[in-house]
Scaffold this motif. Structure first.
Motif, mmCIF file in Angstrom:
data_model
loop_
_atom_site.group_PDB
_atom_site.id
_atom_site.type_symbol
_atom_site.label_atom_id
_atom_site.label_comp_id
_atom_site.label_asym_id
_atom_site.label_seq_id
_atom_site.Cartn_x
_atom_site.Cartn_y
_atom_site.Cartn_z
ATOM 1 N N UNK A 131 0.904 -1.261 0.088
ATOM 2 C CA UNK A 131 0.001 0.052 -0.001
ATOM 3 C C UNK A 131 1.033 1.351 -0.205
ATOM 4 N N UNK A 132 0.445 2.302 -0.973
ATOM 5 C CA UNK A 132 1.281 3.362 -1.059
ATOM 6 C C UNK A 132 0.386 4.524 -0.746
ATOM 7 N N UNK A 133 0.884 5.982 -0.935
ATOM 8 C CA UNK A 133 0.153 7.070 -0.650
ATOM 9 C C UNK A 133 -0.045 7.553 -2.020
ATOM 10 N N UNK A 134 -0.924 6.869 -2.715
ATOM 11 C CA UNK A 134 -1.451 7.161 -4.118
ATOM 12 C C UNK A 134 -0.803 6.608 -5.054
ATOM 13 N N UNK A 135 -1.274 6.570 -6.574
ATOM 14 C CA UNK A 135 -0.877 5.924 -7.562
ATOM 15 C C UNK A 135 0.739 6.349 -7.989
ATOM 16 N N UNK A 136 0.960 7.707 -8.048
ATOM 17 C CA UNK A 136 2.277 8.139 -8.471
ATOM 18 C C UNK A 136 3.349 7.778 -7.481
ATOM 19 N N UNK A 137 2.927 7.694 -6.126
ATOM 20 C CA UNK A 137 3.885 7.170 -5.164
ATOM 21 C C UNK A 137 4.152 5.823 -5.568
ATOM 22 N N UNK A 138 3.169 4.724 -5.838
ATOM 23 C CA UNK A 138 3.448 3.673 -6.149
ATOM 24 C C UNK A 138 4.500 3.441 -7.231
ATOM 25 N N UNK A 139 4.020 4.224 -8.400
ATOM 26 C CA UNK A 139 4.981 4.022 -9.635
ATOM 27 C C UNK A 139 6.134 4.738 -9.549
ATOM 28 N N UNK A 163 -1.206 -1.367 -10.333
ATOM 29 C CA UNK A 163 -1.292 -0.256 -9.408
ATOM 30 C C UNK A 163 -2.708 0.145 -9.518
ATOM 31 N N UNK A 164 -3.615 0.248 -8.265
ATOM 32 C CA UNK A 164 -4.878 0.548 -8.142
ATOM 33 C C UNK A 164 -5.073 1.710 -7.432
ATOM 34 N N UNK A 165 -5.811 2.742 -7.683
ATOM 35 C CA UNK A 165 -5.921 3.887 -6.884
ATOM 36 C C UNK A 165 -7.343 4.145 -6.937
ATOM 37 N N UNK A 166 -7.959 4.375 -5.668
ATOM 38 C CA UNK A 166 -9.339 4.943 -5.521
ATOM 39 C C UNK A 166 -9.618 6.471 -5.540
ATOM 40 N N UNK A 167 -8.374 7.304 -5.742
ATOM 41 C CA UNK A 167 -8.443 8.571 -5.695
ATOM 42 C C UNK A 167 -9.608 9.269 -6.712
ATOM 43 N N UNK A 188 -3.277 3.965 -2.407
ATOM 44 C CA UNK A 188 -3.395 3.102 -3.537
ATOM 45 C C UNK A 188 -2.665 1.800 -3.034
ATOM 46 N N UNK A 189 -2.718 0.589 -3.669
ATOM 47 C CA UNK A 189 -2.466 -0.519 -3.541
ATOM 48 C C UNK A 189 -1.647 -0.961 -4.822
ATOM 49 N N UNK A 190 -0.812 -1.916 -4.686
ATOM 50 C CA UNK A 190 -0.183 -2.662 -5.753
ATOM 51 C C UNK A 190 -0.010 -3.810 -5.480
ATOM 52 N N UNK A 191 0.187 -4.873 -6.739
ATOM 53 C CA UNK A 191 0.801 -6.026 -6.631
ATOM 54 C C UNK A 191 1.722 -6.316 -7.433
#
Length: 436
Positions: A154-162, A284-288, A298-301
């Motif tokens: 889990x990250x702080x948003x999609x861009x953080x995950x990327x 990566x999936x975000x609900x923002x 956001x969460x990622x697998x």
């Protein structure tokens, strides 16, 4: 460089002086920096000191180095993000440029957060990075969408995950294949990480397989694909396109694949994932857009090594994303507000009305409509004069043709014909230009 002279004795001082000069405008985009040995001679320092300073500046996205051509200030340094390319919105002008969701379609957060705030077992240091309720909800949704099974982070948003995935797998100077036009914040991020961009053309079904293959042959170490609600064009990867992209990637198993599904919850098109087509991947999936931008969750697998690197590095920084927010997202994950159908109706109406006036437009999914134009600056200016602010395509383009982006979330279907008429009028060249 004009009359500007770089100063400093240590590598950090030299780098700070150049970065400050770029921020002040004393050094302009494209300005050539002195050769390392020449600058070392001017400053009376070891050439290795200047080399270290230039390396720092490259890693910060301030300069770029091109072999014997030397080092130059980037054409768009990190200190000037693409969001700065825009228009000043005066009172009375409709903002169709922002890219935000419709607040009326976001679920109310107060009741959820109030319920979660009741006394319970506090989360302490050493807790798991993924809250158990979110893990259950995310795992079920990913499985239903046929995303390959993998560990979760889990990250702080999609861009953080990327960013975390790129940092886990790439080094400064590596090339990344990206959609063109594409998400301006992603293009800024790649610049900040000192990663080279290789543009990939796309249509309404997503990246073109031949363009992806060409970028991979050119040395791209990673590929970033938007699954649905592509920003700015609204493209969504269809079933046939996903199959073709997987076939291309089958010949490049060592490439890092990042698939971004930030449109989850605001799109009613099915997902056709290409995740897992390479050995190194992240989904990566975000609900923002569906739940609200302030829920920075956001969460990622992905493959086990990539996700483990992301989670391990995160533990050394922020540690984890608030379990309170994770539980809020988990509780809201099943809520559907009709946003997807509402955005589809607005997009379809605007694309149809613009086309009826002889102007092409794209908007298969998401919040935006993309309108190719002959004169980007003139179109933006004419629409502003007509009372509408739209986003210049330069925010999103690398090599692709001029266009403007129109966000539909602030429009009602009843308003669409009037907006379409203004867009069509703004796209028409003045008579003098037509004669030429």
């Amino acid at each position: 460089m004009g009359t500007y002279r770089i100063v400093g004795r240590g590598a950090s001082e030299i780098a700070a002086d150049v970065e400050d000069a770029v921020a002040r405008g004393s050094l302009q985009p494209g300005d050539q920096l002195p050769a390392m040995r020449a600058l070392a001679g001017q400053l009376g320092v070891n050439p290795n000191t200047v080399a270290a300073a230039y390396r720092t500046l490259r890693e910060r996205g301030v300069i770029t180095t091109d072999g014997r051509r030397g080092s130059r200030v980037r054409s768009r340094p990190v200190t000037t993000p693409r969001e700065s390319i825009g228009v000043d919105i005066s009172p009375g002008v409709r903002d169709l440029a922002g890219g935000n969701p419709d607040p009326r379609l976001l679920p109310p957060l107060a009741p959820v957060l109030a319920a979660l705030g009741t006394p319970g077992v506090p989360v302490m240091y050493g807790a798991a990075g993924v809250e158990e309720h979110l893990r259950a909800a995310a795992t079920a949704e990913l499985a239903a969408d046929h995303v390959p099974d993998g560990p979760l982070a889990v990250t702080s948003g999609a861009l953080d995950a990327v960013e975390r995935v790129l940092a886990a797998r790439l080094r400064p100077g590596d090339a990344v294949a990206v959609e063109d036009p594409g998400w301006g914040s992603l293009l800024d991020l790649l610049s900040a990480l000192n990663l080279r961009t290789l543009p990939v053309a796309l249509d309404d079904d997503g990246p073109l397989p031949d363009a992806v293959a060409a970028a991979l042959r050119a040395g791209a170490r990673a590929l970033v694909v938007t699954a649905r609600a592509q920003n700015p064009t609204g493209a969504a990867v269809g079933e046939a396109r996903a199959r073709d992209l997987r076939a291309v990637l089958a010949h490049h198993r060592d490439v890092l694949l990042i698939e971004d599904d930030h449109g989850h919850g605001i799109v009613d098109l099915p997902l056709y994932p290409i995740a897992g087509a390479t050995d190194h991947w992240a989904f990566v999936r975000s609900g923002a857009k569906a739940l609200g931008p302030d829920l920075r969750v956001a969460h990622l697998t992905g493959d086990p090594t990539t996700v483990d690197r992301v989670a391990g590095r995160q533990r050394l920084g922020p540690g984890w994303v608030s379990h309170l927010l994770q539980r809020a997202v988990a509780q809201l994950s099943g809520a559907r507000t009709g946003a997807a159908a509402s955005y589809r109706a607005r997009r379809a109406a605007l694309v149809t009305e613009i086309a009826a006036r002889g102007v092409r437009a794209h908007g298969r999914s998401g919040l935006n409509v993309w309108v190719p134009v002959g004169d980007e600056t003139g179109t933006v200016s004419r629409l502003l004069a007509a009372g509408y602010a739209v986003a210049p395509g330069a925010r999103f383009r690398i090599d692709s043709a001029p266009a403007v982006r129109i966000t539909v979330s602030g429009l009602s279907v009843a308003e669409v014909p009037e907006v379409a008429e203004a867009v069509a009028a703004a796209c028409r060249l003045p008579p003098a230009h037509r004669r030429g």
